[in-house]
Scaffold this motif. Structure first.
Motif, short mmCIF file in Angstrom:
data_model
loop_
_atom_site.label_atom_id
_atom_site.label_comp_id
_atom_site.label_asym_id
_atom_site.label_seq_id
_atom_site.Cartn_x
_atom_site.Cartn_y
_atom_site.Cartn_z
N TYR A 104 36.92 -7.54 58.62
CA TYR A 104 37.34 -6.49 59.54
C TYR A 104 36.14 -5.59 59.83
N LEU A 105 36.08 -5.06 61.01
CA LEU A 105 34.96 -4.24 61.43
C LEU A 105 35.51 -2.96 62.06
N THR A 106 35.00 -1.83 61.62
CA THR A 106 35.40 -0.54 62.19
C THR A 106 34.17 0.12 62.79
N LEU A 107 34.26 0.46 64.06
CA LEU A 107 33.16 1.11 64.77
C LEU A 107 33.67 2.36 65.47
N THR A 108 32.80 3.31 65.66
CA THR A 108 33.13 4.49 66.44
C THR A 108 33.02 4.15 67.92
N VAL A 153 31.44 1.44 72.76
CA VAL A 153 31.24 1.37 71.32
C VAL A 153 29.88 1.96 70.98
N LYS A 206 26.82 -4.70 66.74
CA LYS A 206 27.62 -5.14 65.59
C LYS A 206 28.85 -5.95 66.01
N ALA A 245 40.66 -7.66 69.18
CA ALA A 245 40.57 -6.34 68.55
C ALA A 245 41.90 -5.60 68.70
N LEU A 297 43.24 -1.61 68.91
CA LEU A 297 42.68 -0.31 69.23
C LEU A 297 43.60 0.78 68.71
N THR A 298 43.05 1.69 67.93
CA THR A 298 43.77 2.88 67.48
C THR A 298 43.10 4.08 68.13
#
Length: 81
Positions: free
Chosen positions: A3-7, A17, A22, A29, A31-32
């Motif tokens: 899993y990948l979390t990006l700002t 992004v 990355k 994906a 989206l939250t």
């Protein structure tokens, strides 16, 4: 699969992004969306609910109370024999 979390930032419906290198070339994906600026919380309602929330005890306390009830019930059964 990792899993990948990006700002990311949303500007007029477009997601940008902060670290695009990355991201994989293809993928799916979820989206939250955080911090919806047009939605402000009603602090009077929030503060009113804080006093009315149920105070829950931890699981260990519940388990000890249940076992104490069982022990007492068993003790009473053996006392009547």
């Amino acid at each position: 699969m990792a899993y990948l979390t990006l700002t990311a930032a949303i500007d007029h419906g477009r997601i940008t992004v902060s670290e695009p290198d990355k991201l994989p070339v293809t993928g799916k994906a979820l989206l939250t969306v955080l911090d919806a600026p047009e939605h402000k919380p009603d602090w009077d309602k929030v503060m009113g609910l804080l006093g009315a929330m149920e105070n829950k005890v931890d699981g260990l306390t519940v388990e000890r109370e249940a076992r104490a009830e069982w022990d007492e019930r068993e003790r009473k059964q053996w006392d009547h024999r």
